[in-house]
Enzyme design. Structure first.
Site, PDB file in Angstrom:
ATOM      1  N   GLY A   1       0.767  -1.323  -0.022  1.00 11.41           N
ATOM      2  CA  GLY A   1      -0.253  -0.062  -0.302  1.00 11.41           C
ATOM      3  C   GLY A   1       0.636   1.296   0.496  1.00 11.41           C
ATOM      4  O   GLY A   1       0.623   2.457  -0.574  1.00 11.41           O
ATOM      5  N   GLU A   2       1.708   1.403   0.494  1.00 13.76           N
ATOM      6  CA  GLU A   2       2.932   2.739   0.564  1.00 13.76           C
ATOM      7  C   GLU A   2       4.194   2.893  -0.222  1.00 13.76           C
ATOM      8  O   GLU A   2       4.436   3.852  -0.413  1.00 13.76           O
ATOM      9  CB  GLU A   2       3.481   2.731   2.303  1.00 13.76           C
ATOM     10  CG  GLU A   2       1.264   2.191   3.041  1.00 13.76           C
ATOM     11  CD  GLU A   2       1.976   2.736   4.149  1.00 13.76           C
ATOM     12  OE1 GLU A   2       2.159   3.182   4.705  1.00 13.76           O
ATOM     13  OE2 GLU A   2       1.661   1.192   5.085  1.00 13.76           O
TER      14      GLU A   2
END
Lengths: 323, 751
Positions: free
Chosen positions: B709-710
């Site tokens: 996600g990051e």
């Protein structure tokens, strides 16, 4: 938002008589009403008026109804072909959704995007005459370098009006004292010590249409808008050029700037530096220096002067390239 | 796992509901008789409320109540220092007292029959303040009295720098950035006796439930938090913010359900942000590019009402091989709302200066920036003593695959030396990383007699694809088609699930879904063997024949393990044959605590950015981007790629657009709307590509998957500013890159 009276005008005369705040596309008015920046007691919806047509005039010019939506005007075949600068300016403004709502008359009267005008907790002479200007010692990167005063340095946000300025448009109105025609160049006011007065309209007066004069064969035009991102942002600097060339010489030039001034800014200084001169980079450079000779930078917006110059030089190069 | 649905580009199972408008978000819930709350917020950055006059507002049509510090029911502080699962965005409850600590702090809440009535009455509340000067810049903040909150040292970094033949010594700044998800934060609060139900937009329904229980002072089993759909969070919705407590408080006061939607203005003040940082980096190196020392000194603001720290220096001690590393991070309270994690907290901020300084070192050494990274490649995590092996690290493969796909060898290092038409092209690259984590989760899987399945867990899908990952695992284990699998998330009354944060949700839930599915299959098999009439019921004669024959579930059928699935029976028939509606099983899984100390687990990546620079009109555009990611096994190629490309789009914003502008006079974020706070539009996003180098990280979980996600955001900004330098010769050390910085410094004059 505050409580207000809403009514619909069925005729132009009725709208004038109603003497309220006109609602067309609502993209400025409703936004500012939600922020309590504008608190009109009476809102007159004029969307039902028969002012939504684009018509060619016998003299070869164009008549644009005040309620013609920005999208419709931008994609109008005559505008695209003959008044290219206007189509380009319209399509560089806002977003498709906003352009589908915003109207020709409304766009001419669009309010500034100054942060301090839009927040009633700040001092703003435009909103509340005499209150002071929070932008002068505030974050004024987006503010004007031309046409400002000690009372206001807010930029006029319209792209469309800049193109119309270079096209020498005329605004036609109907008011309590009848009809009148106002050259666009005389329509806007610089703030001076009355920044709340942005144009020459009187209460109740309504814009009915705008006319564009015919353009001579071979006229070229272009709108260039410079900003941080590629879409959906007001101009840091923009320029509209309408130009005729003969034998390598510029015979006629109209130049207007957006994003750098308190009103759509016609530059006669640039036009004088261009007309009668060879279409060369030296000429363009001289014209851009002339256009910005009177510019006054604030703390954060000095770069706009150079940016506007570059925009003009590039636009002149583009419009004269194969001429 | 044969021809597997794990890893396939499965379309989002919740996609149809979202694009057709069927998905109900927090503010879409309108219980009968719902009332609306609209806030009044502070217009000063520091001071106290001298007086609140609500009389005019109270007389306005439809107004039910005006709550403020003088009349509000008391709220309690969350026990987050003592308990897990009880972290609020800001520990100070709203309306605690008459103090104002930041602009945009809640001062009152008007409750009315309609939204319009509440909003109109809110503007009629008159608040008088006794203001004090606000501090919104580090320059204006008093010097910190406390020692640095975080610090790290190996070797002697100061001495090594002093003796180094080549040195970089620069300061970098990142401004405040605001999450700005499209869906506004919102709460619809409904009381039924002493039971509280909250329709929320939350990245952690279980944490939200616990915090609300503590702050409202009611038992946790009386609180239900529902958050089935979230219109993005980016970290801003990890922890409950004051509007949620206000909605609950107001609903209790007016004895009606109350809906509070945070206005866009307050999305910049009361729901967190990425804090600005000033970061000083010193690097010492040999003439041939071997790192001798790294020092990294960070100043990060927090609010006056809470302590939020994001670790910007952790990455500095692990990313490269270097004998001497000294880092520290200082917290400085200011008159701003409390910061909160924003996609890639700490690492995204820490990598910008570290990777930028490495690019500056490469320029000084006349060395290719990619070669410089390879020269200092960390084979182990040197931040531990002794150094710890990585659970799996394939960064070298990322550099290599990226350089090949990009055509990096065609890069000519000289500033402004690459052109396309009349424009100058700049290329930059940077390393990306993110720590890989995994938590614990409980999942319930139910197999139904009608041939469908249902998986449930009190986690949530914030738009990343969690619903789809659940369905994929159930489908993989059972052979039930995806469209016959229902996934139920976003409800705190379901079995405990993880918060969607830190790129950990997928790695956390996979093993639990897997085990719960196997548990449910086991129950169907047991029923198959024990139900008279079942084709697998051994009958009385078999009682002495030892173990029953082994059964398996494949393609949705129960069959003899040594025979093909077609020979078996659909699982629903087995369940129905036993006159049962369904069979289910629950499983709880947690990481092996021994692995935590054995390995260092991180994802890695290489990011390449191209900018195009038109010096004649000072126009900069991002024109190409490539990201290569080593995140172990990718569970869904489609949603995975979507995560990475979306993060790169966010990185373009971070690099050249995003900055929350605080007015030093009153601490107001001036550009507090979607028009003035710039993020990338479609027209700003060029052709972006992403490659996964897939090496399963089996130390983290049996699927070998790490979160994604990051990491896609981690290296974009430094790769972008490196590309800007390559094109223009201007080194931008303060984000975002602005046209005025480039005009002032660029080596190219008007074309």
């Amino acid at each position: 938002m505050q409580v207000f009276r809403y009514s619909q005008a069925r005729t132009v005369e009725g709208a004038v008589r109603a003497n309220g705040t006109f609602l067309a596309g609502g993209t400025t008015l409703v936004d500012l009403m939600k922020l309590n920046v504008l608190q009109p007691p009476a809102v007159i919806d004029i969307n039902g008026l028969p002012l939504d047509r684009v018509e060619s005039l016998p003299n070869g010019g164009l008549r644009i109804g005040a309620l013609v939506r920005n999208s419709d005007l931008a994609w109008n075949e005559t505008v695209k072909e003959k008044y290219t600068v206007l189509s380009e300016a319209l399509l560089s403004g806002a977003s498709p959704q906003l352009r589908n709502m915003a109207t020709t008359g409304g766009n001419l009267l669009q309010k500034t995007r100054c942060y301090y005008y839009r927040d009633t907790n700040y001092a703003c002479n435009k909103r509340q005459p005499g209150a002071g200007c929070s932008a002068l010692d505030g974050f004024n990167r987006i503010h004007a370098v031309l046409g400002g005063s000690d009372h206001c340095v807010a930029t006029h946000p319209s792209d469309m009006a800049v193109a119309m300025m270079a096209l020498e448009a005329t605004v036609h109105t109907q008011g309590p004292k009848g009809e009148r025609s106002i050259p666009l160049d005389e329509f806007y006011l610089v703030p001076g010590d009355t920044p709340e007065k942005e144009n020459v309209l009187v209460p109740g007066e309504i814009i009915t249409h705008v006319t564009l004069p015919p353009l001579a064969a071979g006229t070229r035009s272009h709108y260039l808008k410079l900003r941080d991102r590629a879409q959906y942002e007001f101009a840091l600097a923009s320029v509209a050029v309408v130009i005729q060339i003969s034998g390598g010489n510029i015979t006629r030039a109209r130049v207007a700037f957006g994003g750098v001034a308190t009103k759509p800014w016609r530059s006669r200084e640039a036009e004088r530096a261009l007309e009668g001169h060879a279409a060369t980079t030296e000429t363009f450079s001289r014209a851009s220096d002339a256009a910005m000779a009177g510019a006054k930078p604030l703390q954060y917006n000095g770069f706009k002067i150079e940016l506007a110059k570059r925009a003009l030089v590039r636009t002149l190069e583009t419009t004269t390239q194969t001429a | 796992m044969s021809t597997s649905i794990i890893g396939a580009p499965v379309t989002r199972v919740d996609g149809r509901a979202k694009v057709t408008g069927a998905a109900q978000y927090a503010v879409d819930h309108s219980p009968s008789n719902v009332a609306f709350g609209y806030p009044v917020w502070s217009t000063i950055g520091n001071g106290r409320i001298a007086n609140i006059d609500t009389s005019a507002a109270e007389r306005m049509p439809g107004v039910l109540a005006v709550l403020h510090h003088g009349n509000a029911d008391p709220l309690f502080r969350p026990a987050e220092r003592f308990e897990p699962y009880s972290r609020a965005g800001e520990v100070r409850p709203p309306f605690e007292d008459d103090q104002v600590y930041y602009y945009g702090q809640y001062v009152a809440l008007v409750v009315a029959n309609t939204f319009e009535q509440a909003q109109a009455a809110a503007s009629a509340v008159r608040v008088e303040y006794q203001p004090r000067p606000s501090v919104v810049t580090l320059a204006a903040a008093p010097a910190p009295q406390q020692p640095p909150l975080l610090h790290y040292l190996r070797g002697n970094a100061v001495q090594a720098f002093d003796r180094a033949p080549v040195r970089i010594d620069q300061t970098y700044e990142i401004p405040t950035e605001t999450h700005n998800p499209m869906e506004l934060h919102a709460t619809t609060a409904v009381w039924d006796g002493d039971r509280l139900t909250l329709y929320e937009s939350s990245q952690g329904v279980v944490n939200h439930q616990h915090v609300m229980s503590e702050m409202m002072g009611i038992p946790v089993d009386r609180v239900t938090v529902l958050s089935p759909y979230i219109g993005s969070g980016f970290g801003g919705k990890l922890f409950p913010w004051p509007h949620s407590m206000l909605a609950a408080m107001a609903a209790r006061r007016v004895q009606r359900p109350v809906k509070v939607q945070v206005p866009r203005d307050l999305m910049f003040t009361t729901v967190g942000h990425r804090p600005l940082t000033h970061q000083h980096v010193r690097i010492g190196a040999t003439q041939d590019g071997k790192l001798l020392s790294i020092e990294h000194d960070v100043q990060q603001p927090t609010s006056l009402v809470d302590t939020f720290v994001e670790n910007c220096i952790g990455v500095t001690s692990m990313l490269y091989s270097c004998p001497n590393v000294g880092t520290q991070q200082q917290l400085i309270p200011m008159n701003i709302g409390t910061p909160t994690p924003m996609r890639g907290p700490g690492i995204v901020s820490g990598l910008f200066p570290l990777e930028s300084a490495l690019d500056e070192l490469a320029v000084q050494l006349k060395m290719d920036p990619l070669d410089l990274r390879l020269k200092n490649y960390a084979e182990q995590d040197e931040s531990y003593d002794p150094p710890r092996p990585f659970s799996s690290k394939r960064l070298r493969e990322c550099y290599q695959a990226g350089a090949e796909k990009w055509g990096w060898s065609r890069r000519t290092p000289q500033v402004g030396s690459m052109r396309r038409g009349n424009e100058i092209v700049g290329w930059g690259m940077a390393t990306a990383t993110w720590h890989a984590g995994r938590g614990s989760a409980t999942v319930r899987v139910r197999l139904n007699a009608d041939g469908t399945a249902r998986a449930s867990c009190a986690t949530q899908d914030i738009g990343t694809g969690t619903y789809t990952v659940f369905a994929q695992v159930v489908a993989e284990k059972t052979g039930i088609p995806i469209d016959k699998i229902e996934v139920v998330l976003g409800d705190s009354s379901l079995p405990d699930g993880p918060t969607s944060g830190g790129s950990t949700a997928t790695a956390t839930v996979l093993p639990a879904v897997d085990q719960a599915t196997q548990g449910a299959i086991g129950r169907v098999i047991a029923v198959a063997q024990q139900t008279p009439g079942s084709p697998f019921y051994p009958g009385d004669h078999a009682q002495t024949a030892g173990d029953p024959p082994k059964l398996a579930m494949t393609a949705g059928r129960i069959h003899l393990a040594d025979r093909p699935p077609e020979s078996g029976v659909p699982f629903g028939e087995i369940i129905a044959g036993a006159r049962l509606a369904a069979l289910d099983a629950e499983a709880r899984t947690a990481p092996d605590p021994r692995d935590e100390h054995r390995y260092s687990s991180h994802s890695f990546g290489a990011q390449f950015i191209e900018v195009t620079w038109d010096p004649g009109i000072a126009r900069l555009r991002v024109s190409r981007g490539l990201t290569v990611i080593d995140a172990g096994r990718i569970i869904n190629q489609k949603t995975g790629r979507n995560q990475i490309l979306g993060a790169v789009v966010m990185g373009i914003g971070m690099g050249i657009f995003e900055e929350t502008l605080y007015d030093p006079r009153n601490a107001k974020p001036l550009n507090n709307n979607y028009s003035d706070y710039l993020v990338a539009t479609n027209a700003d996003v060029p052709d972006l590509d992403c490659i996964f180098v897939e090496y399963p990280d089996l130390h983290l979980n049996e699927y070998g998957a790490r979160g994604i996600g990051e990491i896609g955001l981690a290296g974009v900004a430094p790769a972008l500013t490196a590309a800007v330098y390559h094109a223009t010769g201007v080194r931008v050390r303060r984000l975002p890159v602005r046209v005025e910085n480039l005009m002032a410094g660029s080596q190219q004059k008007i074309a």
